[in-house]
Design a protein around this motif. Structure first.
Motif, mmCIF file in Angstrom:
data_model
loop_
_atom_site.group_PDB
_atom_site.id
_atom_site.type_symbol
_atom_site.label_atom_id
_atom_site.label_comp_id
_atom_site.label_asym_id
_atom_site.label_seq_id
_atom_site.Cartn_x
_atom_site.Cartn_y
_atom_site.Cartn_z
ATOM 1 N N ASP A 1 -54.397 124.424 -53.966
ATOM 2 C CA ASP A 1 -53.910 126.071 -53.833
ATOM 3 C C ASP A 1 -53.758 126.275 -55.682
ATOM 4 N N LEU A 2 -53.880 125.241 -56.359
ATOM 5 C CA LEU A 2 -53.970 125.754 -57.506
ATOM 6 C C LEU A 2 -54.921 125.157 -58.519
ATOM 7 N N LYS A 3 -54.886 125.851 -59.413
ATOM 8 C CA LYS A 3 -56.225 125.080 -60.709
ATOM 9 C C LYS A 3 -55.208 125.437 -62.421
ATOM 10 N N LEU A 4 -55.718 124.646 -62.699
ATOM 11 C CA LEU A 4 -54.750 124.539 -64.216
ATOM 12 C C LEU A 4 -56.250 125.383 -65.348
ATOM 13 N N LYS B 1 -61.346 125.720 -69.645
ATOM 14 C CA LYS B 1 -61.981 124.629 -68.830
ATOM 15 C C LYS B 1 -60.799 123.969 -67.688
ATOM 16 N N ILE B 2 -61.306 124.119 -66.516
ATOM 17 C CA ILE B 2 -61.235 123.709 -65.228
ATOM 18 C C ILE B 2 -60.615 122.293 -65.439
ATOM 19 N N LEU B 3 -59.009 121.907 -65.358
ATOM 20 C CA LEU B 3 -58.740 120.468 -65.638
ATOM 21 C C LEU B 3 -59.666 119.669 -64.111
ATOM 22 N N GLU B 4 -58.809 118.340 -64.201
ATOM 23 C CA GLU B 4 -59.144 117.543 -62.848
ATOM 24 C C GLU B 4 -57.911 117.228 -62.328
ATOM 25 N N GLU C 1 -55.718 113.810 -72.550
ATOM 26 C CA GLU C 1 -57.007 114.285 -72.787
ATOM 27 C C GLU C 1 -57.933 115.217 -72.617
ATOM 28 N N SER C 2 -56.562 116.368 -71.721
ATOM 29 C CA SER C 2 -56.980 117.730 -71.257
ATOM 30 C C SER C 2 -56.639 118.682 -72.827
ATOM 31 N N THR D 1 -50.376 126.583 -73.778
ATOM 32 C CA THR D 1 -50.328 127.050 -72.188
ATOM 33 C C THR D 1 -51.720 126.696 -71.719
ATOM 34 N N MET D 2 -51.147 126.043 -69.988
ATOM 35 C CA MET D 2 -51.924 125.858 -69.598
ATOM 36 C C MET D 2 -51.587 127.672 -68.269
ATOM 37 N N HIS D 3 -52.956 128.398 -67.939
ATOM 38 C CA HIS D 3 -53.195 129.391 -66.782
ATOM 39 C C HIS D 3 -53.443 128.865 -65.649
ATOM 40 N N VAL D 4 -52.388 129.226 -64.607
ATOM 41 C CA VAL D 4 -52.688 129.059 -63.542
ATOM 42 C C VAL D 4 -53.112 129.657 -62.442
#
Length: 117
Positions: A54-57, A62-65, A72-73, A86-89
């Motif tokens: 349900d989440l994307k970071l 860039k969308i993180l895998e 690596e990110s 800061t990562m957006h959720v």
């Protein structure tokens, strides 16, 4: 023996609030971060994520895998050394049962789902 680097990360939610910042090992996977977000999700927010899917970071657009690590990110050109990452959720929206019924009815009547602008 090498000391593993700790990265300070905060998670920015869609309403502008934050979870964190907290320190994580640079070898922590994005999947582990998602599990931590679910655990720390504010209880007053009704539409919280139920699972990792349900989440994307997003970091620096860039969308993180899930299988990638924080190390690596990271994008060294966009981050201040020793600063907070800061990562957006983004939470995948729950399907709206009413809109599904409208689409089903339109298809049964032979209508199209096109929008004319």
């Amino acid at each position: 023996m090498a000391v593993e680097e700790l990265v300070e990360v905060k998670f920015r939610l869609a309403d502008g609030s934050d979870i964190g910042p907290s320190k994580y090992s640079s070898s922590t996977t994005v999947g582990s971060l998602k599990e931590k977000i679910i655990e720390l999700w504010p209880k007053e927010n009704e539409n919280g994520p139920k699972s990792m899917n349900d989440l994307k970071l997003i970091n620096a657009g860039k969308i993180l895998e899930n299988n990638r690590t924080i190390g690596e990110s990271r994008l060294p050109l966009t981050e201040v050394p020793g600063g907070v990452m800061t990562m957006h959720v983004v939470v995948r929206p729950l399907p709206d049962k009413n809109s599904d019924k409208l689409q089903d009815n339109a298809m049964k009547k032979g209508g199209c789902l096109c929008s004319i602008m």
